[in-house]
Structures are given as structure tokens and as C-alpha cells.
Write a protein that holds these residues in place. Structure first.
Motif, PDB file in Angstrom:
ATOM      1  N   TYR A 158       0.812  -1.205   0.000  1.00  0.00           N
ATOM      2  CA  TYR A 158       0.000   0.000   0.000  1.00  0.00           C
ATOM      3  C   TYR A 158       0.857   1.272   0.000  1.00  0.00           C
ATOM      4  O   TYR A 158       0.433   2.312   0.478  1.00  0.00           O
ATOM      5  N   GLU A 159       2.034   1.146  -0.573  1.00  0.00           N
ATOM      6  CA  GLU A 159       2.950   2.288  -0.662  1.00  0.00           C
ATOM      7  C   GLU A 159       2.321   3.485  -1.374  1.00  0.00           C
ATOM      8  O   GLU A 159       2.365   4.619  -0.887  1.00  0.00           O
ATOM      9  N   GLU A 160       1.714   3.246  -2.522  1.00  0.00           N
ATOM     10  CA  GLU A 160       1.165   4.359  -3.302  1.00  0.00           C
ATOM     11  C   GLU A 160       0.055   5.076  -2.530  1.00  0.00           C
ATOM     12  O   GLU A 160       0.023   6.310  -2.477  1.00  0.00           O
ATOM     13  N   GLU A 161      -0.858   4.301  -1.926  1.00  0.00           N
ATOM     14  CA  GLU A 161      -1.939   4.910  -1.151  1.00  0.00           C
ATOM     15  C   GLU A 161      -1.390   5.705   0.022  1.00  0.00           C
ATOM     16  O   GLU A 161      -1.873   6.803   0.329  1.00  0.00           O
ATOM     17  N   THR A 162      -0.391   5.134   0.689  1.00  0.00           N
ATOM     18  CA  THR A 162       0.174   5.807   1.862  1.00  0.00           C
ATOM     19  C   THR A 162       0.826   7.121   1.470  1.00  0.00           C
ATOM     20  O   THR A 162       0.626   8.154   2.134  1.00  0.00           O
ATOM     21  N   ARG A 163       1.611   7.109   0.405  1.00  0.00           N
ATOM     22  CA  ARG A 163       2.281   8.343  -0.036  1.00  0.00           C
ATOM     23  C   ARG A 163       1.255   9.400  -0.452  1.00  0.00           C
ATOM     24  O   ARG A 163       1.423  10.593  -0.189  1.00  0.00           O
ATOM     25  N   HIS A 164       0.201   8.939  -1.106  1.00  0.00           N
ATOM     26  CA  HIS A 164      -0.838   9.879  -1.533  1.00  0.00           C
ATOM     27  C   HIS A 164      -1.524  10.503  -0.319  1.00  0.00           C
ATOM     28  O   HIS A 164      -1.769  11.717  -0.290  1.00  0.00           O
ATOM     29  N   ALA A 165      -1.824   9.683   0.674  1.00  0.00           N
ATOM     30  CA  ALA A 165      -2.459  10.203   1.885  1.00  0.00           C
ATOM     31  C   ALA A 165      -1.553  11.186   2.606  1.00  0.00           C
ATOM     32  O   ALA A 165      -2.004  12.245   3.080  1.00  0.00           O
ATOM     33  N   LEU A 166      -0.282  10.865   2.688  1.00  0.00           N
ATOM     34  CA  LEU A 166       0.665  11.769   3.350  1.00  0.00           C
ATOM     35  C   LEU A 166       0.725  13.115   2.628  1.00  0.00           C
ATOM     36  O   LEU A 166       0.803  14.172   3.266  1.00  0.00           O
ATOM     37  N   ALA A 167       0.700  13.074   1.303  1.00  0.00           N
ATOM     38  CA  ALA A 167       0.728  14.332   0.548  1.00  0.00           C
ATOM     39  C   ALA A 167      -0.522  15.156   0.834  1.00  0.00           C
ATOM     40  O   ALA A 167      -0.446  16.388   0.983  1.00  0.00           O
ATOM     41  N   VAL A 272      -8.153   9.408   7.491  1.00  0.00           N
ATOM     42  CA  VAL A 272      -8.073  10.828   7.843  1.00  0.00           C
ATOM     43  C   VAL A 272      -7.964  11.687   6.595  1.00  0.00           C
ATOM     44  O   VAL A 272      -8.493  12.808   6.544  1.00  0.00           O
ATOM     45  N   ALA A 273      -7.307  11.173   5.565  1.00  0.00           N
ATOM     46  CA  ALA A 273      -7.147  11.929   4.317  1.00  0.00           C
ATOM     47  C   ALA A 273      -8.417  11.939   3.470  1.00  0.00           C
ATOM     48  O   ALA A 273      -8.437  12.536   2.393  1.00  0.00           O
ATOM     49  N   GLY A 274      -9.479  11.273   3.944  1.00  0.00           N
ATOM     50  CA  GLY A 274     -10.740  11.286   3.217  1.00  0.00           C
ATOM     51  C   GLY A 274     -10.768  10.389   2.007  1.00  0.00           C
ATOM     52  O   GLY A 274     -11.530  10.636   1.062  1.00  0.00           O
ATOM     53  N   MET A 275      -9.989   9.294   2.044  1.00  0.00           N
ATOM     54  CA  MET A 275      -9.886   8.419   0.884  1.00  0.00           C
ATOM     55  C   MET A 275     -10.782   7.182   0.981  1.00  0.00           C
ATOM     56  O   MET A 275     -10.759   6.339   0.095  1.00  0.00           O
ATOM     57  N   THR A 276     -11.574   7.083   2.049  1.00  0.00           N
ATOM     58  CA  THR A 276     -12.354   5.860   2.258  1.00  0.00           C
ATOM     59  C   THR A 276     -13.851   6.098   2.401  1.00  0.00           C
ATOM     60  O   THR A 276     -14.611   5.134   2.490  1.00  0.00           O
ATOM     61  N   GLY A 277     -14.288   7.322   2.482  1.00  0.00           N
ATOM     62  CA  GLY A 277     -15.693   7.599   2.716  1.00  0.00           C
ATOM     63  C   GLY A 277     -16.110   7.424   4.165  1.00  0.00           C
ATOM     64  O   GLY A 277     -17.307   7.342   4.463  1.00  0.00           O
ATOM     65  N   SER A 279     -16.869   8.235   8.139  1.00  0.00           N
ATOM     66  CA  SER A 279     -17.580   9.334   8.790  1.00  0.00           C
ATOM     67  C   SER A 279     -16.612  10.294   9.463  1.00  0.00           C
ATOM     68  O   SER A 279     -15.438   9.973   9.694  1.00  0.00           O
ATOM     69  N   THR A 280     -17.118  11.461   9.817  1.00  0.00           N
ATOM     70  CA  THR A 280     -16.290  12.443  10.525  1.00  0.00           C
ATOM     71  C   THR A 280     -15.817  11.883  11.851  1.00  0.00           C
ATOM     72  O   THR A 280     -14.650  12.068  12.234  1.00  0.00           O
ATOM     73  N   ASP A 281     -16.685  11.181  12.560  1.00  0.00           N
ATOM     74  CA  ASP A 281     -16.304  10.594  13.846  1.00  0.00           C
ATOM     75  C   ASP A 281     -15.168   9.597  13.672  1.00  0.00           C
ATOM     76  O   ASP A 281     -14.223   9.569  14.477  1.00  0.00           O
ATOM     77  N   GLU A 282     -15.249   8.783  12.634  1.00  0.00           N
ATOM     78  CA  GLU A 282     -14.192   7.803  12.405  1.00  0.00           C
ATOM     79  C   GLU A 282     -12.894   8.493  12.025  1.00  0.00           C
ATOM     80  O   GLU A 282     -11.803   8.052  12.441  1.00  0.00           O
ATOM     81  N   ARG A 283     -12.969   9.561  11.292  1.00  0.00           N
ATOM     82  CA  ARG A 283     -11.748  10.291  10.941  1.00  0.00           C
ATOM     83  C   ARG A 283     -11.097  10.898  12.179  1.00  0.00           C
ATOM     84  O   ARG A 283      -9.869  10.905  12.301  1.00  0.00           O
ATOM     85  N   VAL A 284     -11.901  11.371  13.110  1.00  0.00           N
ATOM     86  CA  VAL A 284     -11.359  11.897  14.366  1.00  0.00           C
ATOM     87  C   VAL A 284     -10.657  10.786  15.155  1.00  0.00           C
ATOM     88  O   VAL A 284      -9.563  10.972  15.702  1.00  0.00           O
ATOM     89  N   LYS A 285     -11.295   9.630  15.212  1.00  0.00           N
ATOM     90  CA  LYS A 285     -10.691   8.497  15.926  1.00  0.00           C
ATOM     91  C   LYS A 285      -9.368   8.092  15.296  1.00  0.00           C
ATOM     92  O   LYS A 285      -8.382   7.814  15.999  1.00  0.00           O
ATOM     93  N   GLN A 286      -9.347   8.047  13.985  1.00  0.00           N
ATOM     94  CA  GLN A 286      -8.124   7.624  13.306  1.00  0.00           C
ATOM     95  C   GLN A 286      -7.021   8.681  13.398  1.00  0.00           C
ATOM     96  O   GLN A 286      -5.836   8.345  13.333  1.00  0.00           O
ATOM     97  N   ARG A 287      -7.423   9.921  13.578  1.00  0.00           N
ATOM     98  CA  ARG A 287      -6.399  10.962  13.819  1.00  0.00           C
ATOM     99  C   ARG A 287      -5.674  10.686  15.125  1.00  0.00           C
ATOM    100  O   ARG A 287      -4.439  10.844  15.218  1.00  0.00           O
ATOM    101  N   ALA A 288      -6.406  10.224  16.153  1.00  0.00           N
ATOM    102  CA  ALA A 288      -5.785   9.866  17.423  1.00  0.00           C
ATOM    103  C   ALA A 288      -4.896   8.633  17.269  1.00  0.00           C
ATOM    104  O   ALA A 288      -3.852   8.509  17.931  1.00  0.00           O
ATOM    105  N   VAL A 289      -5.306   7.711  16.391  1.00  0.00           N
ATOM    106  CA  VAL A 289      -4.488   6.523  16.133  1.00  0.00           C
ATOM    107  C   VAL A 289      -3.152   6.920  15.516  1.00  0.00           C
ATOM    108  O   VAL A 289      -2.099   6.382  15.887  1.00  0.00           O
ATOM    109  N   ILE A 290      -3.175   7.863  14.588  1.00  0.00           N
ATOM    110  CA  ILE A 290      -1.923   8.334  13.990  1.00  0.00           C
ATOM    111  C   ILE A 290      -1.001   8.865  15.073  1.00  0.00           C
ATOM    112  O   ILE A 290       0.209   8.536  15.108  1.00  0.00           O
TER     113      ILE A 290
END
Length: 301
Positions: A158-167, A272-277, A279-290
Motif C-alpha cells: 500500500y505504498e502508493e496509497e500511503t504516499r498519496h495520503a501523506l501528501a 483521515v485523508a478522506g480516501m475511504t468515505g 464518517s467524521t467521527d471515524e476520521r477523528v478516531k483515526q487521527r488519534a491513532v496516527i
């Protein structure tokens, strides 16, 4: 419902009732009712009091049906906790285009902070289960591939997806630290003998009874390979002392933890990068995971 017009939303109680009536008429008198949440890869329904019906929600999940029917009965006797028990495999019919499954009902509540009494004990019980899974006979087991979205292989898939998300997240997270953690994962290849792994150790797949871990379900992403992908719960659920209890119980080397951080980081970044659809709540949770992953990399990387 066949062909391109079929959607996951088409899977409802009426479809299940028709499938059961035509293929397993001995069970046709049993009440069918949806289970919420019903799952993402599959839609799950209760069949009477003692069974569940699971139907793949898309073609990419179909390979998991045969895998679970073949391997779960072989794994079950080797594990310290119950896992799903397949009872019957259905065929495409009644407008439903794929094979599907009937399982024995597994009692319990899904894991949450409120359902478990002692998080440290949970960490011990889960690590014990995963160690037993890793020690199960892996000869002929399914290698990483499309059936499990390449879990058990190198996170670099998942290198390409990861680099894209980081950008996309530049300026929103510490991308320098995230790049470093990701590079550490790529620099620690798995070189041991392949072992069994679950592939999706998450709260929704862990059942609790009387405050203790009671069962592990949904082996759709399981396989034989690198078990590092099963470490994600160290950052998605455990914290502080419980994370260290889990780390000690897993008894894996530094490279495995680097790859585990890589798998966890990939998933959190694309959410968090909005690449999966998500929810906002899940994106907040995953921000804490990062944040948790990056802190862990700073300590141990």
C-alpha cells in the motif's frame, strides 16, 4: 438483483428468507432478523436463536466464504477461545449472485470500553489467543492475496496509497514523523516462517461476556504469512499499560512492531485523508491513532 444492478443495499431479510426457504427448508420456519451493525464485508442476519446468515456485500469478498468453510473447523480445536463455526454453505440463487454461509450463533457483546472489566486482562487474553493462532498448523494455509487484501504480506503493498495520503495531509499532521514510521516498516521485512493471522483484530470482531474476551469472529481477512497486521489493536484500542501488556504477551520482535505500525498507519492515514468515505467521527478516531503510532515509533522505532 443480478449483474450490475445488484448492490449491498439489496440484501435484506426477504432475500435471506427466500434463500433459506429454497436451499435449507428445514430452517424456513425460523425468524430472520438483521444484526446491527451488520458488517462491511458481509451482511449478517440472525436465523432463529442459534444461527447467523452471512452474505458477501460485494464480489471482492466472495473468496472469503470458501476460505472460512475450509479452514475454521481446522483452526477451532487449536485455539483457546471460540471462533465462528460454519454450518452450511449456500449457493447463488433468488437474485443473490454469490455463495453465502450459515454459522452457529456466537453469544456476546462487541468489545468496547464499557463492556470489558479489565483492559489489561483483555490484553493478556487476546495476546494468548493470537499466539495460539500463530502456532496453529499453517501447512497449505491461504497466502496473502486478493481474498484478504494482502494482509500478511508486506505493508509496502500500500505504498502508493500511503504516499498519496501523506501528501494530502501535509500541514495537518506531522508528516515527517509519519514518513519515518512508514519507512521503518518498509525497512523491516518479514523473514520468518509464515504463520496464521486473523487480519482484522478490531473491536467489532472481539466478543465479550461477563467482562472478559469470550470469542473472536470474522476471519474473512485471515491467512498465513506475517502476523504483524494483527498488532493494530495496540494503537486502536489499547493504551498505556494495556498496550505494554499486549506487547509483552505477543512476544514479537522489533521488526514485527515496525510493520504493525506501518499497517496501522496506512489505514489511519487513508481514513483521515478522506480516501475511504469514512464518517467524521471515524476520521477523528483515526487521527488519534496516527498520534499513538507516531509516539510509539518515537519510543521504539
Amino acid at each position: 438483483m443480478t449483474g450490475p444492478t445488484f448492490t449491498a443495499a439489496s440484501i435484506d431479510t426477504q432475500v435471506v428468507e427466500r434463500l433459506i426457504a429454497t436451499q435449507f427448508p428445514a430452517w424456513s420456519h425460523l425468524k430472520v432478523r438483521p444484526i446491527e451493525p451488520g458488517g462491511w464485508d458481509n451482511r449478517t442476519f440472525r436465523l432463529g436463536n442459534d444461527m447467523t446468515v452471512r452474505l458477501p456485500s460485494a464480489a471482492r469478498y466472495v473468496g472469503q466464504v470458501e476460505k472460512e468453510h475450509r479452514w475454521l473447523p481446522r483452526l477451532a480445536p487449536q485455539l483457546p477461545l471460540p471462533i465462528p463455526a460454519p454450518l452450511a454453505k449456500g449457493r447463488p440463487a433468488e437474485g443473490f449472485p454469490w455463495p453465502w454461509s450459515v454459522y452457529r450463533w456466537q453469544p456476546g457483546e462487541t468489545l468496547s470500553a464499557s463492556t470489558v472489566d479489565d483492559v489489561n486482562q483483555l490484553a493478556r487474553d487476546l495476546s494468548r489467543f493470537l499466539r495460539a493462532l500463530m502456532q496453529a498448523d499453517a501447512i497449505g494455509g491461504p497466502l496473502p492475496g486478493e481474498h484478504n487484501f494482502h494482509r500478511g504480506g508486506p505493508p509496502g503493498f500500500y505504498e502508493e496509497e500511503t504516499r498519496h495520503a501523506l501528501a494530502r495531509l501535509e500541514g495537518q499532521i506531522d508528516t515527517a514523523a509519519a514518513h519515518a514510521a512508514w519507512e521503518a516498516a518498509l525497512a523491516a521485512p518479514f523473514e520468518d516462517a509464515p504463520v496464521w493471522f486473523h487480519g482484522d483484530i478490531a473491536w467489532g470482531n472481539l466478543l465479550v461476556e461477563d467482562g472478559r474476551l469470550s470469542a473472536v469472529i470474522d476471519f474473512g481477512t485471515s491467512g498465513v504469512g506475517d502476523p504483524a497486521c494483527d498488532l493494530a489493536i495496540a494503537w486502536t484500542f489499547f493504551d498505556g499499560e494495556s498496550r505494554e501488556v499486549f506487547r509483552d504477551g505477543m512476544a514479537l520482535d522489533r521488526g514485527a512492531w515496525a510493520r504493525g505500525r506501518g499497517w496501522t498507519l496506512w489505514k489511519a492515514l487513508i481514513v483521515v485523508a478522506g480516501m475511504t468515505g469514512a464518517s467524521t467521527d471515524e476520521r477523528v478516531k483515526q487521527r488519534a491513532v496516527i498520534d499513538a503510532v507516531l509516539e510509539d515509533h518515537h519510543r521504539f522505532g
